[in-house]
Design an enzyme around this catalytic site. Sequence first.
Site, PDB file in Angstrom:
ATOM      1  N   ASN A 227      28.326  28.057  51.214  1.00 22.17           N
ATOM      2  CA  ASN A 227      29.875  27.720  50.823  1.00 22.17           C
ATOM      3  C   ASN A 227      30.640  28.377  51.748  1.00 22.17           C
ATOM      4  OD1 ASN A 227      29.612  26.081  48.094  1.00 22.17           O
ATOM      5  ND2 ASN A 227      28.312  27.861  47.779  1.00 22.17           N
TER       6      ASN A 227
ATOM      7  N   ASP B 267      20.761  29.062  60.203  1.00 25.70           N
ATOM      8  CA  ASP B 267      20.398  29.237  58.574  1.00 25.70           C
ATOM      9  C   ASP B 267      19.096  28.788  58.462  1.00 25.70           C
ATOM     10  OD1 ASP B 267      20.132  29.223  55.959  1.00 25.70           O
ATOM     11  OD2 ASP B 267      22.024  28.867  55.599  1.00 25.70           O
TER      12      ASP B 267
ATOM     13  N   THR C 172      32.689  39.121  57.122  1.00 22.27           N
ATOM     14  CA  THR C 172      33.319  39.217  55.820  1.00 22.27           C
ATOM     15  C   THR C 172      32.170  38.880  54.750  1.00 22.27           C
ATOM     16  OG1 THR C 172      33.709  36.716  55.823  1.00 22.27           O
ATOM     17  CG2 THR C 172      35.571  38.149  56.451  1.00 22.27           C
TER      18      THR C 172
ATOM     19  N   ARG D  32      28.822  41.140  53.809  1.00 23.72           N
ATOM     20  CA  ARG D  32      28.440  42.603  53.562  1.00 23.72           C
ATOM     21  C   ARG D  32      28.161  43.673  54.482  1.00 23.72           C
ATOM     22  NH1 ARG D  32      29.787  40.961  49.171  1.00 23.72           N
ATOM     23  NH2 ARG D  32      28.767  40.815  47.194  1.00 23.72           N
TER      24      ARG D  32
ATOM     25  N   ASP E 188      35.490  42.896  56.853  1.00 27.28           N
ATOM     26  CA  ASP E 188      35.997  43.238  55.569  1.00 27.28           C
ATOM     27  C   ASP E 188      34.930  44.047  54.919  1.00 27.28           C
ATOM     28  OD1 ASP E 188      37.877  42.944  53.477  1.00 27.28           O
ATOM     29  OD2 ASP E 188      36.268  41.361  52.544  1.00 27.28           O
TER      30      ASP E 188
ATOM     31  N   GLU F  75      31.789  51.886  51.003  1.00 25.20           N
ATOM     32  CA  GLU F  75      33.014  51.258  50.552  1.00 25.20           C
ATOM     33  C   GLU F  75      33.472  52.068  49.349  1.00 25.20           C
ATOM     34  OE1 GLU F  75      32.103  47.284  49.781  1.00 25.20           O
ATOM     35  OE2 GLU F  75      32.184  46.610  51.970  1.00 25.20           O
TER      36      GLU F  75
ATOM     37  N   HIS G 151      37.171  45.381  51.654  1.00 27.81           N
ATOM     38  CA  HIS G 151      36.301  44.284  51.014  1.00 27.81           C
ATOM     39  C   HIS G 151      37.491  43.690  50.185  1.00 27.81           C
ATOM     40  CE1 HIS G 151      32.310  43.654  49.144  1.00 27.81           C
ATOM     41  NE2 HIS G 151      32.999  42.318  49.109  1.00 27.81           N
TER      42      HIS G 151
ATOM     43  N   ALA H 256      38.111  38.276  49.005  1.00 19.73           N
ATOM     44  CA  ALA H 256      38.316  37.392  47.616  1.00 19.73           C
ATOM     45  C   ALA H 256      39.628  37.970  46.697  1.00 19.73           C
ATOM     46  CB  ALA H 256      37.113  37.426  46.984  1.00 19.73           C
TER      47      ALA H 256
HETATM   48  P1  NAD Z   1      25.912  30.737  49.662  1.00 19.57           P
HETATM   49  O1  NAD Z   1      24.831  31.340  48.976  1.00 19.57           O
HETATM   50  O2  NAD Z   1      26.480  29.627  49.275  1.00 19.57           O
HETATM   51  O3  NAD Z   1      25.186  30.719  51.270  1.00 19.57           O
HETATM   52  C1  NAD Z   1      24.775  31.752  51.891  1.00 19.57           C
HETATM   53  C2  NAD Z   1      23.960  31.237  52.857  1.00 19.57           C
HETATM   54  O4  NAD Z   1      23.074  32.021  53.791  1.00 19.57           O
HETATM   55  C3  NAD Z   1      22.647  30.069  52.289  1.00 19.57           C
HETATM   56  O5  NAD Z   1      22.987  28.956  52.959  1.00 19.57           O
HETATM   57  C4  NAD Z   1      21.429  30.875  52.669  1.00 19.57           C
HETATM   58  O6  NAD Z   1      20.313  29.716  53.138  1.00 19.57           O
HETATM   59  C5  NAD Z   1      21.793  31.550  54.036  1.00 19.57           C
HETATM   60  N1  NAD Z   1      20.855  32.755  54.519  1.00 19.57           N
HETATM   61  C6  NAD Z   1      20.233  33.705  53.621  1.00 19.57           C
HETATM   62  N2  NAD Z   1      19.308  34.351  54.361  1.00 19.57           N
HETATM   63  C7  NAD Z   1      19.701  34.088  55.790  1.00 19.57           C
HETATM   64  C8  NAD Z   1      19.288  34.534  56.896  1.00 19.57           C
HETATM   65  N3  NAD Z   1      18.339  35.516  56.965  1.00 19.57           N
HETATM   66  N4  NAD Z   1      19.833  33.858  58.110  1.00 19.57           N
HETATM   67  C9  NAD Z   1      20.713  32.883  58.005  1.00 19.57           C
HETATM   68  N5  NAD Z   1      21.242  32.395  57.013  1.00 19.57           N
HETATM   69  C10 NAD Z   1      20.581  32.969  55.769  1.00 19.57           C
HETATM   70  O7  NAD Z   1      26.958  31.906  49.767  1.00 19.57           O
HETATM   71  P2  NAD Z   1      28.408  32.033  49.981  1.00 19.57           P
HETATM   72  O8  NAD Z   1      29.207  31.849  49.173  1.00 19.57           O
HETATM   73  O9  NAD Z   1      28.473  31.245  51.368  1.00 19.57           O
HETATM   74  O10 NAD Z   1      28.716  33.694  50.361  1.00 19.57           O
HETATM   75  C11 NAD Z   1      27.775  34.307  51.591  1.00 19.57           C
HETATM   76  C12 NAD Z   1      27.949  35.720  51.324  1.00 19.57           C
HETATM   77  O11 NAD Z   1      29.209  36.084  51.367  1.00 19.57           O
HETATM   78  C13 NAD Z   1      27.644  36.270  49.979  1.00 19.57           C
HETATM   79  O12 NAD Z   1      26.293  36.347  49.975  1.00 19.57           O
HETATM   80  C14 NAD Z   1      28.408  37.465  49.688  1.00 19.57           C
HETATM   81  O13 NAD Z   1      27.782  38.477  50.254  1.00 19.57           O
HETATM   82  C15 NAD Z   1      29.468  37.420  50.746  1.00 19.57           C
HETATM   83  N6  NAD Z   1      30.835  37.565  50.018  1.00 19.57           N
HETATM   84  C16 NAD Z   1      31.551  38.312  50.696  1.00 19.57           C
HETATM   85  C17 NAD Z   1      32.999  38.462  49.950  1.00 19.57           C
HETATM   86  C18 NAD Z   1      33.909  39.297  50.233  1.00 19.57           C
HETATM   87  O14 NAD Z   1      34.861  39.966  49.453  1.00 19.57           O
HETATM   88  N7  NAD Z   1      33.990  39.903  51.558  1.00 19.57           N
HETATM   89  C19 NAD Z   1      33.279  37.499  48.808  1.00 19.57           C
HETATM   90  C20 NAD Z   1      32.492  36.526  48.492  1.00 19.57           C
HETATM   91  C21 NAD Z   1      31.077  36.398  49.181  1.00 19.57           C
END
Ligand code: NAD
Length: 310
Positions: free
Chosen positions: A149, A170, A232, A234, A258, A263, A284, A287
Amino acid sequence: PAKPKLYILSDFHPDAVKYAQSLFDCILFEDPKGAHWRSDATAILIKDYYITEKDLIAAPQLKVIGKQGVGLDKVDVDACKKHGVEVCNTPGVNASAVAEMTMCLAFSVARQVPQLLLRQKVDGEIIRKETVNGLLLSGKTIGVIGMGNIGQTVANVFYGGLGCSIIAYDPYYPTGSGPWDQIPHTRVDVLDELLEQSDVVTIHVPLAPSTKRLISYPQLQKMKRSAILLNTARGGIVDEDDLARGLEEGLIWGAGFDCHVEEPPTKQTYERLWSQPQFVGTPHVAAATDETQIATINAATDKVYKFLVG
Ligand code: NAD
């Protein structure tokens, strides 16, 4: 009928707490009873809260965990499965906010906005404009790691707003039709190809064993010397010592993060990284907007309610 009970174990936005209270009999985290949730709770709502197998063993009545946001790296999801506990996170709901922060960090690094302000404000320096030179992002090649997403939303902004070319990596994203069809992009199966070609590399994968230190020194060596690295997602997906070394050696132009391993990040822990003039970091907060906080908590609340009540 009596409302189901919900333990709210994090400090959530008051509007979201009010919404939860309209559906549930809530025990709030600051309520002393909240500390004893394990002996009583069937449903809990969490944010940055670790759930281990020990917790699950101590909470035999627990049926469902509502997790605000998308990342599940602090929840032992396998143990939840084993103990029959449903985990409801809220993928997609925070994508716009995280994408905006990703753009904010991209521009901040490219145009050195925080550094210029610090030099003026803290050091009292009078900066001659002839001495400043940034990077243009329009029309550049953007490498998106993780096609979920947030990766998709970021790609959309770079493509639609700045006319950038998109490379995506991906291994788990299904081939065939999907939301990415709307964004012209080149998909690569080998991460190194993305690293070699991109002007900006932006990380949007979960933290998991397969993504820990996905980017360390050898990967930084593959990147262009003029490239920007954004994280942004982890802390821990990029090796921080290797990043500090890479910036010191000028392997890449700069980095915007981020997320950190420690943290909230402190000056003591991040002295080396923060002393790099081309590093920009935030604690961090990608969001952290009222709308996003309320929307993600309410979405988790709804999922928990649906699971329990239908
Ligand atoms: P999502 O689940 O929609 O997408 C994650 C994508 O990563 C998936 O398409 C998955 O197939 C892919 N993926 C998994 N392992 C992989 C790898 N080894 N190589 C390449 N791609 C791989 O999640 P999202 O909503 O897009 O969020 C992504 C990440 O962002 C979350 O997991 C979270 O850790 C992080 N996040 C951070 C914040 C923040 O405050 N900074 C907020 C929201 C999410």
